[in-house]
Every structure is written in structure tokens, then in C-alpha cells.
Design an enzyme around this catalytic site. Structure first.
Site, PDB file in Angstrom:
ATOM      1  N   ARG A 157       4.546  25.146  18.410  1.00 47.99           N
ATOM      2  CA  ARG A 157       5.596  25.865  19.118  1.00 47.99           C
ATOM      3  C   ARG A 157       6.441  24.930  19.986  1.00 47.99           C
ATOM      4  O   ARG A 157       7.665  25.033  20.031  1.00 47.99           O
ATOM      5  CB  ARG A 157       4.984  26.950  20.008  1.00 47.99           C
ATOM      6  CG  ARG A 157       4.323  28.109  19.283  1.00 47.99           C
ATOM      7  CD  ARG A 157       3.970  29.181  20.307  1.00 47.99           C
ATOM      8  NE  ARG A 157       3.167  30.251  19.732  1.00 47.99           N
ATOM      9  CZ  ARG A 157       1.846  30.346  19.831  1.00 47.99           C
ATOM     10  NH1 ARG A 157       1.189  29.409  20.496  1.00 47.99           N
ATOM     11  NH2 ARG A 157       1.193  31.349  19.296  1.00 47.99           N
ATOM     12  N   ILE A 158       5.771  24.033  20.731  1.00 44.73           N
ATOM     13  CA  ILE A 158       6.500  23.168  21.649  1.00 44.73           C
ATOM     14  C   ILE A 158       7.377  22.192  20.869  1.00 44.73           C
ATOM     15  O   ILE A 158       8.543  21.965  21.223  1.00 44.73           O
ATOM     16  CB  ILE A 158       5.529  22.423  22.581  1.00 44.73           C
ATOM     17  CG1 ILE A 158       4.791  23.432  23.479  1.00 44.73           C
ATOM     18  CG2 ILE A 158       6.272  21.408  23.435  1.00 44.73           C
ATOM     19  CD1 ILE A 158       3.666  22.830  24.290  1.00 44.73           C
ATOM     20  N   ARG A 178       0.356  19.159   8.213  1.00 45.06           N
ATOM     21  CA  ARG A 178      -0.404  19.334   6.967  1.00 45.06           C
ATOM     22  C   ARG A 178       0.416  20.000   5.878  1.00 45.06           C
ATOM     23  O   ARG A 178       0.134  19.843   4.691  1.00 45.06           O
ATOM     24  CB  ARG A 178      -1.668  20.159   7.246  1.00 45.06           C
ATOM     25  CG  ARG A 178      -2.728  19.421   8.039  1.00 45.06           C
ATOM     26  CD  ARG A 178      -4.024  20.207   8.033  1.00 45.06           C
ATOM     27  NE  ARG A 178      -3.896  21.443   8.764  1.00 45.06           N
ATOM     28  CZ  ARG A 178      -4.311  21.623  10.016  1.00 45.06           C
ATOM     29  NH1 ARG A 178      -4.879  20.623  10.657  1.00 45.06           N
ATOM     30  NH2 ARG A 178      -4.169  22.780  10.616  1.00 45.06           N
ATOM     31  N   ARG A 237      -1.643  15.516  25.117  1.00 42.35           N
ATOM     32  CA  ARG A 237      -2.887  15.178  25.806  1.00 42.35           C
ATOM     33  C   ARG A 237      -2.983  13.661  25.902  1.00 42.35           C
ATOM     34  O   ARG A 237      -2.680  12.940  24.940  1.00 42.35           O
ATOM     35  CB  ARG A 237      -4.108  15.740  25.051  1.00 42.35           C
ATOM     36  CG  ARG A 237      -4.265  17.248  25.166  1.00 42.35           C
ATOM     37  CD  ARG A 237      -4.666  17.651  26.577  1.00 42.35           C
ATOM     38  NE  ARG A 237      -4.764  19.103  26.753  1.00 42.35           N
ATOM     39  CZ  ARG A 237      -3.825  19.855  27.295  1.00 42.35           C
ATOM     40  NH1 ARG A 237      -2.687  19.305  27.704  1.00 42.35           N
ATOM     41  NH2 ARG A 237      -3.999  21.155  27.437  1.00 42.35           N
ATOM     42  N   GLU A 266      -6.953  10.927  33.367  1.00 38.87           N
ATOM     43  CA  GLU A 266      -6.300  11.511  34.547  1.00 38.87           C
ATOM     44  C   GLU A 266      -7.304  11.728  35.675  1.00 38.87           C
ATOM     45  O   GLU A 266      -8.429  12.151  35.424  1.00 38.87           O
ATOM     46  CB  GLU A 266      -5.654  12.848  34.165  1.00 38.87           C
ATOM     47  CG  GLU A 266      -4.424  12.680  33.290  1.00 38.87           C
ATOM     48  CD  GLU A 266      -3.713  14.005  33.030  1.00 38.87           C
ATOM     49  OE1 GLU A 266      -3.895  14.955  33.817  1.00 38.87           O
ATOM     50  OE2 GLU A 266      -2.977  14.072  32.042  1.00 38.87           O
ATOM     51  N   HIS A 284       1.638  15.121  35.186  1.00 39.43           N
ATOM     52  CA  HIS A 284       1.229  16.301  34.424  1.00 39.43           C
ATOM     53  C   HIS A 284       1.991  17.545  34.884  1.00 39.43           C
ATOM     54  O   HIS A 284       1.417  18.530  35.358  1.00 39.43           O
ATOM     55  CB  HIS A 284      -0.280  16.525  34.539  1.00 39.43           C
ATOM     56  CG  HIS A 284      -0.848  17.281  33.366  1.00 39.43           C
ATOM     57  ND1 HIS A 284      -2.101  17.040  32.857  1.00 39.43           N
ATOM     58  CD2 HIS A 284      -0.328  18.274  32.593  1.00 39.43           C
ATOM     59  CE1 HIS A 284      -2.336  17.849  31.831  1.00 39.43           C
ATOM     60  NE2 HIS A 284      -1.267  18.608  31.656  1.00 39.43           N
ATOM     61  N   GLY A 286       4.083  19.376  32.841  1.00 40.74           N
ATOM     62  CA  GLY A 286       4.586  20.107  31.679  1.00 40.74           C
ATOM     63  C   GLY A 286       4.858  21.579  31.912  1.00 40.74           C
ATOM     64  O   GLY A 286       5.916  22.099  31.561  1.00 40.74           O
TER      65      GLY A 286
END
Length: 328
Positions: A157-158, A178, A237, A266, A284, A286
């Protein structure tokens, strides 16, 4: 049926308020930091539901300490902190908060792309330090964005939201995955192998979950395939990138720059990363908008409340653990 709930860190007020409408008791860890292991193991005992964070490692030890708990509701989209098989074996439900932080994270991805390309942070420091000598034709030249090639690793989605924004910059869009994704193809994006994407892209943006196969997906070999003028962007990540290899690539000029919102260990960074002037390093952020975090708290609370009431949560990660409650 509702019972006692524990929240592992202070969250937006909407979350606790919703849970208080259902639960008999709600306790919130009072400190705005990740709980220590000992604190977490002690706190989950005797709870019927736990609302946890991505920073909480919910493994067999924690699940055993939470004997009798019905649900761990993770206030995050990612769930690499959750041991799904262990929870399923114990009949404990696990949920996450998908579909909420897409737009905020896509916006931040573009913030990093533009900031790295146009040397925004470096320029800000020039002004604040009084070093700006005045306009010059060769002063602080950055990279073009419009008309360049954007490579998206992981067609979720992002990544799709990032691709949609790239249309306005008339970018050529590549993606890996894939299978062929019709939503990406509709934007004119082309599916290519990872190696080809790395070789051709001016900006490589990472959008994969952290799994055994994506750990250090971007290592020294992968970085070596990238253009010397290319920039790496990571809002997925931290451990997807071998941070030490990235520092070497940035120092040597193997790649031109990097924009990071997540890190391998982190809150620490790899030694030398902070000294690389060709980076933009964010803590972080986001999903860090008021609207997004409120929506995440609301969704996590709704999942938890459903479990307390004996209803199947909407965002169940381990449906094998679900058992229909007995009818009275």
C-alpha cells in the site's frame, strides 16, 4: 466477559477512552519509553488484554507470563515483534493496525527523497551557521528528481502511494515483487528483478516487511549494484539495510546519498552514519502525525475491545487462534 487491560506506553487519549468504555480496569505504563523486559513480564500478568507497541517483543516468555490473556493488540502495521506461532499455540489473539499510516508514511518517503536530492538539511545548516556565502552557480548542487527513475522495493500500500505521488514528478517507476501488480501497472510502472531495479533507479525506496528473507536485503552487494548518483530511501524496517555496508557506500561515493527513518538497532545508528553529510536521518517519524496516531490508537483499541467482548477482531493476524465463544 470484559476484564483487565494493560497499555504498554502512553498513547493518544482516544485509545484508552474507548477501552475504558468496555474494560473493567485499564492501566497504562506511566513512562514515555519502551518497557524493560522485567517491567513487561511483570505487567502482563493477570491481564485479559494488552495493547502493545512495536518496541515490545511479544514472544513465548511474555505470552506465558500473560497466561489467560485473550489478545495482544499491536499499535503498528508491522508485527515482526510478535511471535505469531507461539501466540497461536496458546490461543492468544494478535492484531495490528493496517491501512492507516499509508498516506503519512508515503508523504514522509517523499520528504526524504526531496530532502536528500536537494540537500535540504545541509542547506539549513549553512544558513543557521552563518556559512552561506551568497548565491553561486556551482553552490550546493543537488540531484534532479523530475523525470528520474524511482525504484520501489516491495509493492504494498505504501509503495503504491509513493508511486502515485511520483506521477506528478513525471518519473519512470520500477517495482519488484512476486507477481505483476495491476495497481502499479495502471500507473505505468514496470515490474523488474531487484538487481535490475538497483542498477537502473536514481532513487531506491524500500517498502518491505522485516522477515528472514528481507533481513539485510540491501547489503554491500546490493549497494554495489546502484548508480554512484543514486539515493537509498528507507521508511520500512531498519534491519532491511546492512547499516555498516551503507556507511561504507556513503563514505566511498558508491552511492550519492541516503534518507533514513528507521535503523538497524534503534535508537542507535551504525558508527559513522551521523557523520555522513550526504544523509537525512529522521527519528522514526513515518506515522507521526496527529491524525494518523489517533487513528492507530482507535483501531488498536477497537481490536482489543472486540476480543474482550468475544467478537472476532477485524485485524486478526492469527485466525487459527480464534475460537467462537460458547453460546449461553
Amino acid at each position: 466477559m470484559p476484564g483487565r487491560v494493560f497499555i504498554t506506553r502512553p498513547i493518544p487519549d482516544i485509545g484508552p477512552r474507548l477501552i475504558e468504555e468496555v474494560a473493567d480496569e485499564v492501566e497504562i505504563f506511566p513512562h514515555d519509553r519502551p518497557m524493560t523486559r522485567t517491567e513487561l513480564l511483570d505487567a502482563v500478568q493477570g491481564r485479559d488484554g494488552v495493547l502493545c507497541m512495536l518496541t515490545d517483543r511479544i514472544d513465548a516468555e511474555v505470552l506465558d507470563a500473560a497466561q489467560g490473556c485473550r489478545i495482544f493488540a499491536n499499535m503498528a502495521v508491522g508485527y515482526n515483534n510478535l511471535d505469531i506461532p507461539a501466540a497461536t499455540d496458546r490461543g492468544i489473539l494478535l492484531t495490528n493496525t493496517p491501512g492507516i499510516l499509508t498516506e503519512a508514511t508515503a508523504d514522509l518517503t517523499w520528504t526524504l527523497i526531496l530532502s536528500v536530492a536537494r540537500r535540504v538539511v545541509e542547506g539549513d545548516l549553512e544558513m543557521r551557521s552563518g556559512r552561506f556565502p551568497g548565491w553561486g552557480p556551482r553552490y550546493m548542487l543537488g540531484a534532479d528528481v523530475s523525470g528520474q527513475t524511482l525504484g520501489l522495493v516491495g509493492p504494498g500500500r505504501i509503495a503504491l502511494a509513493v508511486a502515485q505521488r511520483a506521477i506528478g514528478f513525471t518519473m519512470r517507476i520500477l517495482y519488484t515483487g512476486r507477481r505483476v501488480e495491476s495497481s502499479f501497472e495502471a500507473l505505468g510502472a514496470a515490474k523488474v528483478p531487484l538487481e535490475e531495479l538497483l542498477q537502473q533507479s536514481d532513487f531506491v525506496s524500500l517498502h518491505v516487511p522485516l522477515t528472514e528473507t528481507t533481513y539485510h536485503l540491501i547489503d554491500a552487494k546490493a549497494l554495489g549494484l546502484m548508480k554512484s548518483t543514486a539515493c537509498l530511501i528507507n521508511t520500512s524496517r531498519g534491519p532491511v539495510v546492512d547499516e555498516r555496508a551503507l556507511v561504507d557506500a556513503l563514505r566511498s561515493g558508491q552511492i550519492a546519498g541516503a534518507g533514513l527513518d528507521v535503523y538497524e538497532r534503534e535508537p542507535q545508528m551504525a558508527q559513522g552514519l551521523a557523520e555522513c553529510a550526504n544523509t537525512v536521518l529522521l527519528p522514526h517519524l513515518g506515522s507521526a502525525t496527529r491524525g494518523t496516531r489517533n487513528a492507530m490508537a482507535r483501531k488498536a483499541a477497537a481490536n482489543l475491545n472486540d476480543a474482550l467482548r468475544g467478537r472476532r477482531p477485524a485485524d486478526l493476524l492469527n485466525p487459527e487462534a480464534w475460537r467462537d465463544p460458547p453460546h449461553s
